[in-house]
Design an enzyme around this catalytic site. Structure first.
Site, PDB file in Angstrom:
ATOM      1  N   ASP A 191      68.379 -30.678  51.121  1.00  0.00           N
ATOM      2  CA  ASP A 191      68.397 -29.238  50.881  1.00  0.00           C
ATOM      3  C   ASP A 191      69.677 -28.590  51.381  1.00  0.00           C
ATOM      4  O   ASP A 191      70.420 -29.142  52.190  1.00  0.00           O
ATOM      5  CB  ASP A 191      67.178 -28.560  51.515  1.00  0.00           C
ATOM      6  CG  ASP A 191      67.134 -28.709  53.029  1.00  0.00           C
ATOM      7  OD1 ASP A 191      67.443 -29.813  53.521  1.00  0.00           O
ATOM      8  OD2 ASP A 191      66.781 -27.724  53.718  1.00  0.00           O
ATOM      9  N   GLU A 205      65.290 -29.172  55.726  1.00  0.00           N
ATOM     10  CA  GLU A 205      65.897 -29.233  57.059  1.00  0.00           C
ATOM     11  C   GLU A 205      66.485 -27.892  57.471  1.00  0.00           C
ATOM     12  O   GLU A 205      66.569 -27.589  58.661  1.00  0.00           O
ATOM     13  CB  GLU A 205      66.988 -30.307  57.069  1.00  0.00           C
ATOM     14  CG  GLU A 205      67.544 -30.633  58.454  1.00  0.00           C
ATOM     15  CD  GLU A 205      68.731 -29.778  58.871  1.00  0.00           C
ATOM     16  OE1 GLU A 205      69.139 -29.867  60.055  1.00  0.00           O
ATOM     17  OE2 GLU A 205      69.263 -29.023  58.028  1.00  0.00           O
TER      18      GLU A 205
END
Length: 356
Positions: A71, A130
């Protein structure tokens, strides 16, 4: 989208960057990664949500984990990626799709079926979420549901470190300080009690705060206690009856989470302090044999990691972990984020030499 993992690592980085994967929207990229890894001989591939895990099983005496998050932070008009000289610009180039590209290309080009050609069994972990709160972190989910997938003698987080080894990480704590007052018409301000004005003392304490520097295993961690958000106000003619100050404490890994909370409450004694997010830090762990061997093999001198990374999650599991990646951490999350193509190439060479 189909990924060609044997493409030059800079080109592979560009392909990864051009698949938008803002936190919570990693499915398309996870699909592409899973599909590409599934076709590689010698790998077992598993998936949980938008986290993909691939492992060799050669029976070698040690295992190295290469982990990276898929991400990115929200886009800032910085896609698609663009090449300018030796720099690749775009959201996630530095943090941390260049690192993920290195790991994936190694999966496609190392001799994974020949136990005599590798020094370690290898696990690849590409995970989601994350860049948001710890509760949503994909690696945390894997640790809860599939603890055995994370096993290893050393985990290398492909976080941006400008090609250096950054050991351990700071812990992070967020609290909200709520100031209460009495609402009134601003034309009759003496009838009210202004909650925003009360925030002045909180901000003064934070401005006067003297942070520690702590050296562990030769790595110096600097702490910081900072106001990061102030909220309050009702209307342009109303004395506000509430104000909220969000405070972020980045603490050295010699403090526990509970110790960090107690310290912040002490600094802000007398105020209503509510904890909203907490992730403990990780000590350098450089004495672990596998970590020491990686440091020796690379010839780098480890430094402290400023910021929180998932080395802390591996440390909680008793797995030594280090940060190593090609991106510049100072460029992470910026509008003009970029990575040097030469740094990606160098990172691939270093890890290939270490693993094979």
């Amino acid at each position: 989208m189909e990924l060609e993992l044997t493409a030059p690592v800079g080109e592979l980085t560009r392909c990864l960057v051009d698949v938008p994967s803002v936190s919570g929207d990693e499915a398309a990229l996870a699909d592409a990664v899973q599909y590409a890894l599934t076709g590689i001989p010698g790998l077992r591939v598993d998936r949980d949500g938008d986290a993909v895990v691939a492992r060799t099983s050669l029976g070698l005496p040690s295992r190295v984990v290469l982990a990276g998050h898929l991400d990115t932070v929200p886009l800032a008009d910085n896609l698609p990626a663009r090449l300018d000289g030796g720099r690749l610009y775009g959201c996630g180039t530095s943090d941390m799709k260049a690192g993920v590209a290195i790991a994936l290309r190694l999966a496609a080009t190392l001799p994974l079926t020949d136990p005599g050609a590798l020094r370690h069994d290898i696990t690849w972990i590409c995970y989601d979420n994350e860049e948001v709160t710890a509760a949503r972190n994909g690696l945390r989910r894997l640790a809860e549901r599939h603890r055995e997938w994370l096993d290893g003698d050393l985990a290398i987080l492909m976080e941006p470190t400008a090609g250096e080894i950054e050991a351990g990480c700071q812990g992070t704590l967020r609290v909200v300080v709520t100031l209460s007052g009495t609402r009134a018409h601003s034309a009759r301000s003496w009838l009210g009690d202004n909650a925003i004005h009360k925030a002045g003392e909180v901000l003064r304490r934070l401005a006067d705060y003297q942070p520690r520097s702590v050296t562990l295993d030769g790595c110096t961690y600097r702490e910081g206690l900072s106001a990061v958000r102030v909220e309050g106000g009702v209307a342009g003619n109303v004395i506000p009856d509430e104000c909220r100050v969000t405070v972020n404490f980045r603490f050295a890994p010699d403090r526990t989470g509970d110790g960090a909370i107690a310290h912040v409450r002490e600094v802000l004694s007398g105020y209503d302090v509510a904890v909203t997010d907490l992730a403990g830090g990780a000590p350098p762990g450089l004495a672990a044999p596998a970590a020491a061997a990686f440091v020796a093999a690379t010839g780098r001198t480890p430094v402290a990691k400023y910021g929180w990374t998932d080395v802390a999650r591996f440390a909680e599991l008793g797995i030594p972990a280090l940060n190593y990646g090609p991106g510049d951490p100072n460029l992470a999350h910026t509008r003009d984020e970029y990575v040097e193509l030469a740094a990606i190439d160098a990172g691939e060479r270093l890890l290939r030499d270490y693993l094979s």
